[in-house]
Design an enzyme around this catalytic site. Structure first.
Site, PDB file in Angstrom:
ATOM      1  N   HIS A 108       0.866  -1.179   0.000  1.00 40.76           N
ATOM      2  CA  HIS A 108       0.000   0.000   0.000  1.00 40.76           C
ATOM      3  C   HIS A 108       0.899   1.224   0.000  1.00 40.76           C
ATOM      4  CE1 HIS A 108      -4.228   1.182   0.431  1.00 40.76           C
ATOM      5  NE2 HIS A 108      -3.814   2.216   1.151  1.00 40.76           N
ATOM      6  N   LYS A 138     -10.943   5.083  -4.094  1.00 41.50           N
ATOM      7  CA  LYS A 138     -10.021   6.180  -3.815  1.00 41.50           C
ATOM      8  C   LYS A 138      -8.702   5.719  -4.379  1.00 41.50           C
ATOM      9  CE  LYS A 138      -7.993   7.784   0.600  1.00 41.50           C
ATOM     10  NZ  LYS A 138      -8.400   8.352   1.910  1.00 41.50           N
ATOM     11  N   LYS A 180      -4.516   6.531  -4.517  1.00 42.95           N
ATOM     12  CA  LYS A 180      -3.451   7.267  -3.851  1.00 42.95           C
ATOM     13  C   LYS A 180      -2.521   7.872  -4.887  1.00 42.95           C
ATOM     14  CE  LYS A 180      -4.155   6.568   0.507  1.00 42.95           C
ATOM     15  NZ  LYS A 180      -4.340   7.740   1.377  1.00 42.95           N
ATOM     16  N   ASP A 214      -6.439  10.870  -3.363  1.00 44.24           N
ATOM     17  CA  ASP A 214      -5.800  11.321  -2.123  1.00 44.24           C
ATOM     18  C   ASP A 214      -4.323  11.567  -2.407  1.00 44.24           C
ATOM     19  OD1 ASP A 214      -5.020  11.938   0.411  1.00 44.24           O
ATOM     20  OD2 ASP A 214      -5.691  10.067   1.350  1.00 44.24           O
ATOM     21  N   GLU A 266      -8.456  14.861  -2.106  1.00 39.21           N
ATOM     22  CA  GLU A 266      -8.138  14.846  -0.674  1.00 39.21           C
ATOM     23  C   GLU A 266      -6.736  15.397  -0.426  1.00 39.21           C
ATOM     24  OE1 GLU A 266      -8.950  11.038   1.041  1.00 39.21           O
ATOM     25  OE2 GLU A 266      -7.919  11.490   2.919  1.00 39.21           O
ATOM     26  N   ASP A 310      -7.858  16.531   5.184  1.00 42.76           N
ATOM     27  CA  ASP A 310      -7.480  15.356   5.989  1.00 42.76           C
ATOM     28  C   ASP A 310      -6.385  15.749   6.980  1.00 42.76           C
ATOM     29  OD1 ASP A 310      -7.362  12.843   7.022  1.00 42.76           O
ATOM     30  OD2 ASP A 310      -6.340  11.903   5.341  1.00 42.76           O
ATOM     31  N   LYS A 352     -11.500  10.964  11.540  1.00 44.97           N
ATOM     32  CA  LYS A 352     -10.624   9.839  11.902  1.00 44.97           C
ATOM     33  C   LYS A 352     -10.364   9.831  13.397  1.00 44.97           C
ATOM     34  CE  LYS A 352      -8.202   9.490   7.576  1.00 44.97           C
ATOM     35  NZ  LYS A 352      -7.043   9.646   6.743  1.00 44.97           N
ATOM     36  N   GLU A 378     -14.612   4.817   4.426  1.00 47.78           N
ATOM     37  CA  GLU A 378     -13.534   4.118   3.700  1.00 47.78           C
ATOM     38  C   GLU A 378     -12.943   2.996   4.558  1.00 47.78           C
ATOM     39  OE1 GLU A 378     -10.450   7.051   2.907  1.00 47.78           O
ATOM     40  OE2 GLU A 378      -9.857   7.085   5.011  1.00 47.78           O
TER      41      GLU A 378
HETATM   42  C1  MUC Z   1      -5.339   8.684   4.429  1.00 44.23           C
HETATM   43  O1  MUC Z   1      -4.539   9.595   4.265  1.00 44.23           O
HETATM   44  O2  MUC Z   1      -6.499   8.896   4.080  1.00 44.23           O
HETATM   45  C2  MUC Z   1      -6.815   5.947   4.500  1.00 44.23           C
HETATM   46  C3  MUC Z   1      -7.039   5.153   3.429  1.00 44.23           C
HETATM   47  C4  MUC Z   1      -5.826   4.938   2.797  1.00 44.23           C
HETATM   48  O3  MUC Z   1      -5.613   4.302   1.774  1.00 44.23           O
HETATM   49  O4  MUC Z   1      -4.862   5.629   3.457  1.00 44.23           O
HETATM   50  C5  MUC Z   1      -5.407   6.148   4.646  1.00 44.23           C
HETATM   51  C6  MUC Z   1      -4.885   7.432   5.116  1.00 44.23           C
HETATM   52 MG    MG Z   2      -6.011  10.993   3.394  1.00 40.00          MG
END
Ligand code: MUC
Ligand code: MG
Length: 376
Positions: free
Chosen positions: A24, A169, A171, A200, A226, A251, A275, A329
């Site tokens: 991840h 989502k 990254k 994100d 995000e 975030d 969170k 999520e």
């Molecule tokens: C974040 O920054 O959102 C939440 C889901 C993911 O893939 O990473 C986290 C942290």
């Molecule tokens: Mg985030």
């Protein structure tokens, strides 16, 4: 009486590790093993409550590591809770607030375990202690984060086919923005059945790249952006948000209630990611939702990739919120190869189900727990 029966007798904090199904990646960290801390609070009546403290790939997403969490709990939080009763979680939260600055993941896990022990004692679901559940299921997205476009297309299609997730989502920010755009295009073209798409960036872009790539993101039908800029750049986020036809989500910028109010009132974003690791407790998590809404933001049920224990804790609060505009999520329970509970949370029809039963509604599996302790 209840206060005496639920007096806190013992607090334990164990460092655990579980392998993930794949790597991840985030802009500033990556992992293939998830480390976390399991907190256990034993009451005078013998009942035990559990809580989970999450980190992402060491002290990188935020400043806490599993080692700091364990030592802060044992050295500062546990002594501060001496003589405290689980029948008064607000008192426990206040004492922890005085004993340590920030350290929100540590505090959040201890407070969760206290709430869980109280709810188990009263034989009610945890959501009851937050006013009761307004919903028993929450739409749940899945995050794509391997960085390999073909793998991500296949993974998303598989989630859709299984009717587990239709919102995704992705990254961004660990490769160049050009590379990010290529990955995004592949994903949009390769998975036409996808519904919402959130990107994100985890603080990885500059204001200039935001401006430059906003039109591409709009063309690709991105629904939410995000935290593209560093968490402390409130002014930059506000300028980007003012230009962006796509809503921005706050975030890493906002942990405290004051930061949330400031981010909303400055126009840094129109959605807030809730969170536990930012709020530092379930009470504060619920309050954060109201502060964010009052400051003009919609709500998104965020996570730090917790397993079923942490996800169930978030869900108990999320279930009681009048509005949760963007769903949640909490796909973490499916990202790890094996879980330490006998009854992991259920995913059905693109939704995550609120577990039933007293407390968090999940139970430790002692065999798996031993393996996770050994792996850590
Ligand atoms: C974040 O920054 O959102 C939440 C889901 C993911 O893939 O990473 C986290 C942290
Ligand atoms: Mg985030």
């Amino acid at each position: 009486d209840l206060a005496r029966e639920t007096a806190i007798r013992e607090i334990r904090a164990d460092i655990l590790a579980l392998p993930s199904i794949r790597k991840h990646r985030l802009s500033n960290t990556e992992f293939s093993t998830r480390e976390f801390v399991l907190v256990r609070v034993r009451l005078e009546n013998g009942i035990e409550g559990i809580g989970e403290a999450a980190v992402l790939g060491g002290p990188r997403w935020a400043e806490e590591s599993v080692e700091s969490i364990q030592s802060v709990i044992m050295r500062y939080l546990a002594p501060a809770l001496e003589g405290c009763s689980a029948s008064n979680p607000a008192e426990a939260a206040a004492r922890m607030g005085r004993a340590a600055f920030r350290n929100n993941s540590a505090k959040g896990a201890v407070e969760t375990a206290i709430f869980d022990a109280l709810a188990r004692t009263l034989d009610v679901p945890l959501a009851t202690l937050f006013g009761g559940a307004l919903r028993s299921r929450v739409p749940v997205l899945w995050a794509l984060a391997s960085g390999d476009a073909d793998q991500e297309v296949a993974e998303a299609q598989d989630k859709l086919d299984r009717r587990e997730h239709r919102d995704f989502k992705i990254k961004l920010g660990f490769a160049s923005p050009e590379e990010d755009m290529r990955r995004l295009t592949r994903l949009r073209e390769g998975v036409p059945g996808m519904r919402r798409l959130v990107v994100d960036v985890n603080q990885g872009w500059t204001e200039a790249s935001c401006r430059r790539y906003l039109p591409h993101l709009q063309e690709l039908g991105v629904d939410l952006i995000e935290q593209p800029l560093p968490g402390d750049d409130f002014e930059g986020m506000a300028r980007v948000a003012a230009h962006s036809p796509i809503p921005l989500m706050v975030d890493e910028a906002a942990f405290t209630h004051r930061e949330i109010a400031r981010a909303g009132n400055m126009g840094c974003g129109s959605v807030y990611s809730l969170k536990l690791v930012k709020s530092g407790g379930l009470l504060a998590l619920g309050q954060a939702a109201h502060v964010a809404e009052a400051a003009g933001m919609e709500l998104y049920g965020g996570c730090l990739l917790e397993g079923s224990i942490g996800a169930a804790a978030h869900l108990a609060v999320f279930a009681s919120l009048p509005r949760l505009h963007w769903g949640c999520e909490h796909f973490g329970p499916r990202l790890h190869v094996s879980e330490i509970v006998r009854d992991p949370l259920k995913f059905e029809n693109f939704e995550l189900c609120l577990p039933e039963g007293p407390g968090l509604g999940v139970h430790l599996d002692e065999d798996r727990l031993r393996e996770a302790v050994r792996a850590a």
